[in-house]
Design a protein around this motif. Structure first.
Motif, short mmCIF file in Angstrom:
data_model
loop_
_atom_site.label_atom_id
_atom_site.label_comp_id
_atom_site.label_asym_id
_atom_site.label_seq_id
_atom_site.Cartn_x
_atom_site.Cartn_y
_atom_site.Cartn_z
N GLU A 88 0.83 -1.13 0.05
CA GLU A 88 0.09 0.06 -0.24
C GLU A 88 0.76 1.24 0.13
O GLU A 88 0.41 2.40 -0.58
CB GLU A 88 -0.89 0.11 1.04
CG GLU A 88 -1.92 -0.98 0.90
CD GLU A 88 -2.80 -1.20 2.32
OE1 GLU A 88 -2.93 -0.37 3.12
OE2 GLU A 88 -3.66 -2.30 2.34
N GLN A 89 1.84 1.29 0.71
CA GLN A 89 2.87 2.44 0.90
C GLN A 89 3.53 2.53 -0.57
O GLN A 89 3.57 3.65 -1.14
CB GLN A 89 3.70 2.36 1.83
CG GLN A 89 4.58 3.48 1.89
CD GLN A 89 3.84 5.01 2.15
OE1 GLN A 89 3.33 5.05 3.01
NE2 GLN A 89 4.23 5.83 1.36
N LEU A 129 5.13 -1.72 -10.65
CA LEU A 129 3.86 -2.58 -10.08
C LEU A 129 4.70 -3.74 -9.62
O LEU A 129 4.58 -4.27 -8.57
CB LEU A 129 2.76 -2.63 -10.82
CG LEU A 129 1.47 -3.03 -9.95
CD1 LEU A 129 1.35 -2.03 -8.79
CD2 LEU A 129 0.34 -3.31 -10.83
N LEU A 130 5.35 -4.46 -10.70
CA LEU A 130 5.89 -5.93 -10.42
C LEU A 130 7.20 -5.83 -9.59
O LEU A 130 7.35 -7.01 -9.43
CB LEU A 130 6.37 -6.48 -11.78
CG LEU A 130 4.86 -6.67 -12.60
CD1 LEU A 130 5.23 -7.25 -14.14
CD2 LEU A 130 4.24 -7.96 -12.00
N ARG A 131 7.61 -4.67 -9.28
CA ARG A 131 8.90 -4.79 -8.38
C ARG A 131 8.64 -4.55 -6.95
O ARG A 131 9.50 -4.49 -6.36
CB ARG A 131 9.98 -3.71 -8.89
CG ARG A 131 10.53 -4.03 -10.28
CD ARG A 131 11.39 -3.01 -10.68
NE ARG A 131 12.15 -3.30 -12.02
CZ ARG A 131 13.08 -3.79 -12.24
NH1 ARG A 131 14.38 -3.90 -11.60
NH2 ARG A 131 13.73 -3.92 -13.60
N ILE A 132 7.37 -4.39 -6.60
CA ILE A 132 6.88 -4.12 -5.23
C ILE A 132 7.08 -5.42 -4.54
O ILE A 132 6.68 -6.37 -4.82
CB ILE A 132 5.71 -3.48 -5.14
CG1 ILE A 132 5.47 -2.19 -5.92
CG2 ILE A 132 5.14 -3.46 -4.00
CD1 ILE A 132 4.06 -1.80 -5.92
N PRO A 133 7.65 -5.62 -3.41
CA PRO A 133 8.11 -6.75 -2.79
C PRO A 133 6.60 -7.52 -2.38
O PRO A 133 5.74 -6.77 -2.07
CB PRO A 133 8.69 -6.31 -1.56
CG PRO A 133 9.18 -5.32 -1.71
CD PRO A 133 8.44 -4.45 -2.63
N GLY A 134 6.56 -8.72 -2.71
CA GLY A 134 5.44 -9.42 -2.41
C GLY A 134 4.26 -9.70 -3.61
O GLY A 134 3.35 -10.37 -3.62
#
Length: 172
Positions: A88-89, A129-134
């Motif tokens: 979310e952050q 977006l795809l580099r956000i952990p998880g």
């Protein structure tokens, strides 16, 4: 939780301001048959109570060169408060993200994204977006045309027949 009482005049003010947030108190008063000072006090009360969150100009994305609107379903690798907070952050810091909702169903989040063109959308997806952990899975739906998009909330549920006042509760 804060409680605010609204009457038919408050509802009329809210309906008018949703259609045109630049209306003066004088014009509002003429439209709903109240004095300018009464309208001013009511608007101030609605703002202070948080009923009126903010005012904004609504831009036409196509006119400013933002031609691609996408709705992206995002699934995280695991559920938990920390993983969701990180996502979310990260999303909050991406200017292409117009809205993000935590949802039930197949995905964990639905994200509305705006982009200049398909190449910039692809770059946003790959480098953002795809580099956000998880993030483990994304499904994108590109909008072909806008059928309906409004910023006006329906307020009919607040007005009851034969009652001049209705109590509305919300968190401040």
């Amino acid at each position: 939780m804060t409680t605010i009482t609204v009457d038919r005049h408050d509802l009329a003010i809210l309906n008018e301001l949703q259609r045109d947030g630049q209306l003066t108190n004088s014009t509002l008063g003429e439209r709903i048959h109240l004095s300018t000072s009464q309208v001013g006090r009511r608007v101030q009360r609605l703002e202070e109570a948080g009923v009126i969150d903010h005012y904004a100009a609504v831009l036409d994305p196509l006119v400013v060169g933002l031609d691609v609107m996408a709705f992206v379903q995002v699934t995280l690798d695991r559920h938990g408060e920390t993983r969701g907070e990180v996502f979310e952050q990260a999303v909050a810091d991406l200017p292409e993200v117009l809205e993000c909702f935590s949802v039930t169903g197949e995905a964990d989040y639905i994200v509305r994204v705006i982009s200049h063109d398909l190449n910039s959308f692809s770059k946003f997806m790959m480098d953002g977006l795809l580099r956000i952990p998880g993030v483990t899975n994304v499904k994108s739906n590109i909008s072909l045309k806008k059928v309906k998009q409004v910023t006006i909330l329906p307020l009919d549920h607040l007005a009851q027949p034969k009652l001049s006042k209705q109590r509305v509760q919300f968190s401040a």
